[in-house]
Each structure stands twice: as structure tokens, then as C-alpha cells.
Scaffold this active site. Structure first.
Site, PDB file in Angstrom:
ATOM      1  N   GLY A   1       0.828  -1.212   0.000  1.00 15.47           N
ATOM      2  CA  GLY A   1       0.000   0.000   0.000  1.00 15.47           C
ATOM      3  C   GLY A   1       0.859   1.256   0.000  1.00 15.47           C
ATOM      4  O   GLY A   1       0.598   2.214  -0.714  1.00 15.47           O
TER       5      GLY A   1
ATOM      6  N   ARG B   1       7.311   1.899   1.245  1.00 17.22           N
ATOM      7  CA  ARG B   1       7.640   0.486   1.430  1.00 17.22           C
ATOM      8  C   ARG B   1       8.093  -0.129   0.099  1.00 17.22           C
ATOM      9  O   ARG B   1       8.960  -1.001   0.077  1.00 17.22           O
ATOM     10  CB  ARG B   1       6.456  -0.289   2.014  1.00 17.22           C
TER      11      ARG B   1
ATOM     12  N   ARG C   1       1.973  11.410  -8.366  1.00 17.41           N
ATOM     13  CA  ARG C   1       1.290  11.447  -7.061  1.00 17.41           C
ATOM     14  C   ARG C   1       2.106  10.795  -5.944  1.00 17.41           C
ATOM     15  O   ARG C   1       1.543  10.313  -4.950  1.00 17.41           O
ATOM     16  CB  ARG C   1      -0.090  10.770  -7.136  1.00 17.41           C
TER      17      ARG C   1
ATOM     18  N   ARG D   1      -0.396  -8.269  -4.178  1.00 16.26           N
ATOM     19  CA  ARG D   1      -0.407  -7.233  -3.144  1.00 16.26           C
ATOM     20  C   ARG D   1       0.165  -7.835  -1.879  1.00 16.26           C
ATOM     21  O   ARG D   1      -0.159  -8.974  -1.525  1.00 16.26           O
ATOM     22  CB  ARG D   1      -1.853  -6.762  -2.907  1.00 16.26           C
TER      23      ARG D   1
ATOM     24  N   SER E   1      -0.763  -5.325   5.227  1.00 14.33           N
ATOM     25  CA  SER E   1      -1.101  -5.672   6.601  1.00 14.33           C
ATOM     26  C   SER E   1      -2.609  -5.861   6.728  1.00 14.33           C
ATOM     27  O   SER E   1      -3.375  -5.410   5.872  1.00 14.33           O
ATOM     28  CB  SER E   1      -0.626  -4.579   7.551  1.00 14.33           C
TER      29      SER E   1
ATOM     30  N   ASP F   1      -2.537  -6.071  13.454  1.00 11.89           N
ATOM     31  CA  ASP F   1      -3.391  -5.680  14.581  1.00 11.89           C
ATOM     32  C   ASP F   1      -4.357  -6.823  14.862  1.00 11.89           C
ATOM     33  O   ASP F   1      -4.669  -7.593  13.961  1.00 11.89           O
ATOM     34  CB  ASP F   1      -4.293  -4.474  14.233  1.00 11.89           C
TER      35      ASP F   1
ATOM     36  N   ARG G   1       6.393  -3.137  12.859  1.00  8.01           N
ATOM     37  CA  ARG G   1       5.935  -3.673  11.568  1.00  8.01           C
ATOM     38  C   ARG G   1       7.087  -3.850  10.598  1.00  8.01           C
ATOM     39  O   ARG G   1       7.103  -4.754   9.791  1.00  8.01           O
ATOM     40  CB  ARG G   1       4.909  -2.723  10.934  1.00  8.01           C
TER      41      ARG G   1
HETATM   42  N1  HPA Z   1      -8.776  -2.551   9.246  1.00  4.00           N
HETATM   43  C1  HPA Z   1      -8.585  -2.396   7.936  1.00  4.00           C
HETATM   44  N2  HPA Z   1      -7.393  -2.541   7.371  1.00  4.00           N
HETATM   45  C2  HPA Z   1      -6.365  -2.867   8.152  1.00  4.00           C
HETATM   46  C3  HPA Z   1      -6.511  -3.053   9.524  1.00  4.00           C
HETATM   47  C4  HPA Z   1      -7.795  -2.893  10.082  1.00  4.00           C
HETATM   48  O1  HPA Z   1      -7.986  -3.043  11.304  1.00  4.00           O
HETATM   49  N3  HPA Z   1      -5.298  -3.361  10.022  1.00  4.00           N
HETATM   50  C5  HPA Z   1      -4.438  -3.369   8.988  1.00  4.00           C
HETATM   51  N4  HPA Z   1      -5.079  -3.074   7.851  1.00  4.00           N
END
Ligand code: HPA
Length: 239
Positions: free
Chosen positions: A21, A25, A44, A88, A91, A208, A221
Site C-alpha cells: 500500500g 515500502r 502522485r 499485493r 497488513s 493488529d 511492523r
Molecule cells: N482494518 C482495515 N485494514 C487494516 C486493519 C484494520 O484493522 N489493520 C491493517 N489493515
């Protein structure tokens, strides 16, 4: 041909594109893992680099956040730059209590409450699969590398909401449907790839835990994604 969002010329983008994303990175990935890499996009600030990994040409480029953003880049890459495969890597948040932070997810299917799929012929279809070939390669790759966390092949929720004021994405309800984690892009990527006859996969690291309310720092991370990178690079070797 350059597009409104990608300045690269024909031939400057590899058939295999790896997409985080975050564009920074992508830069770090190119600097760490690729040889002879060169900048191919900065429109951009969405940095993209083409180089080689163990002799194989790959491009790594950011895709931004959300279904809409990845959709723009994926569509242009597939249709204007003859890209065949997009992986892709990102996280996700976990819903399932059996999953731990830093586990790696091979996203076999992506679910979405959005109507994004309508634009690509998926009206009324809330779940779209990754490419079978790439799922298989990812499963094999995950067994061939030394890693410290679990790998799970499962269904993901591509949510429209990172922030919300109302309790609409309830973890237990998703787990009942076999959806174990949440991110924000996979469904759009799978819809576009399928509609165009191309290949796509989403590989995720749990950063998370939504149900356990566990969160990680950006520094954690940086290190915690190592297992996913090992699997990703092994997939590239196999392509
Ligand atoms: N929500 C949506 N996208 C995410 C999250 C989340 O809690 N954590 C990492 N990407």
C-alpha cells in the site's frame, strides 16, 4: 504508454508486479531486495521500481489505501502495461481469536460489502477468489522457507472503513462466515484481475488484532513483516 497515474513507458514495467500500500515500502523493498532497479513512477508520489530478483524481472509499486485506489493502479497496469500477475503484500487486522499478530495470511478469497464489483461484472457477488495458480505457489513457498509465525489460507474482508462511528464490521459475525481478517483492497484487485483474465493474490501480515484490541507500532511492523517477505520472494522465484 503512460497513463494518467503511471508515467512509465511501454516495456518499463515487468509482467510481475508486487504492490504494497505504502509507496515508501515499495522503495525500501526495491533497495533491499532488487538488483539494478530504476524508478519507473512517481506520479502522485506513488513510487514504482523495476529491477530483478535472482535474475527475474519484477516491478514493485505502491497502490495506496482502499478499493478505489488499488483499482486505478491495477487496472492501468493490467490493461496498459501488459502486466500478467499482481501480488499485493500488506497488513491486516485479525477477527479470529485463534490468529496471532505477525501470522501470515494467504488470501484465498476476498469478501466485500461494497458494490465495487459491479464495475467489473460482479453485481451481487460479494466474494471473489484469488488466482488458483498463485494460491498454490504461495502455499508451497510458505513450506519451503524458515519462518517464525503461522501461515493461514483463508477468506478476507475488504472493508470500506478503517475508521467508523458505528459498529458495522463485527468480528464474530465475520468469523462465523469463515472470514478471519480485515484489510481494504483485495476484493477490488480480485474483481479486476478476474474480469481481465489476469492473475492476482493478496499476501498479508497480521499487524493488529481487532477482536483482542492489540496494535503494533510502525517500527515493529518493519521487522514483523520478514516472514511475509520470505514467502513473497520464494513465490517470485517460482514464477
Ligand atoms: N482494518 C482495515 N485494514 C487494516 C486493519 C484494520 O484493522 N489493520 C491493517 N489493515
Amino acid at each position: 504508454m503512460p497513463t494518467p497515474h503511471i508515467q512509465a513507458k511501454k516495456g518499463e514495467i515487468a509482467k510481475i508486479v508486487l504492490m504494497p500500500g505504502d509507496p515508501l515500502r515499495a522503495k525500501l523493498f526495491a533497495e533491499t531486495y532488487l538488483e539494478n532497479y530504476r524508478l519507473i513512477n512517481e506520479v502522485r508520489g506513488m513510487l514504482g521500481y523495476t529491477g530483478t530478483y535472482k535474475g527475474k524481472e519484477v516491478t514493485v509499486m505502491g497502490h495506496g489505501m482502499g478499493l478505489d485506489s488499488i483499482g486505478i493502479y491495477a487496472y492501468e497496469l493490467y490493461t496498459e502495461f501488459e502486466v500478467e500477475k499482481i501480488i499485493r503484500f500488506g497488513s491486516c487486522g485479525a477477527y479470529n481469536l485463534d490468529i496471532n499478530v505477525w501470522d501470515v495470511i494467504i488470501s484465498e478469497k476476498a469478501y466485500s460489502k461494497s458494490n465495487y464489483g459491479e464495475g467489473f461484472g460482479f453485481e451481487g457477488k460479494d466474494t471473489i477468489s484469488a488466482s488458483k495458480n498463485l494460491i498454490q505457489l504461495a502455499k508451497e513457498a510458505s513450506k519451503e522457507v524458515e519462518i517464525n509465525h503461522n501461515v493461514l489460507t483463508t477468506k478476507i474482508n475488504s472493508s470500506m472503513w478503517f475508521y467508523k462511528t458505528h459498529n458495522v464490521d463485527v468480528p464474530e459475525q465475520f468469523v462465523k462466515k469463515g472470514i478471519d481478517v480485515v484489510e481494504m483492497e483485495g476484493y477490488a484487485l480480485y474483481a479486476i484481475a478476474k474480469s481481465l483474465g489476469k492473475e492476482a493474490l493478496v499476501l498479508l501480515t497480521v499487524s493488529d488484532h481487532v477482536a483482542k484490541h492489540e496494535y503494533t507500532t510502525s517500527e515493529e511492523r518493519r521487522i514483523g513483516f520478514t516472514d511475509m517477505f520470505k514467502i513473497l520472494l520464494k513465490i517470485v522465484e517460482k514464477l
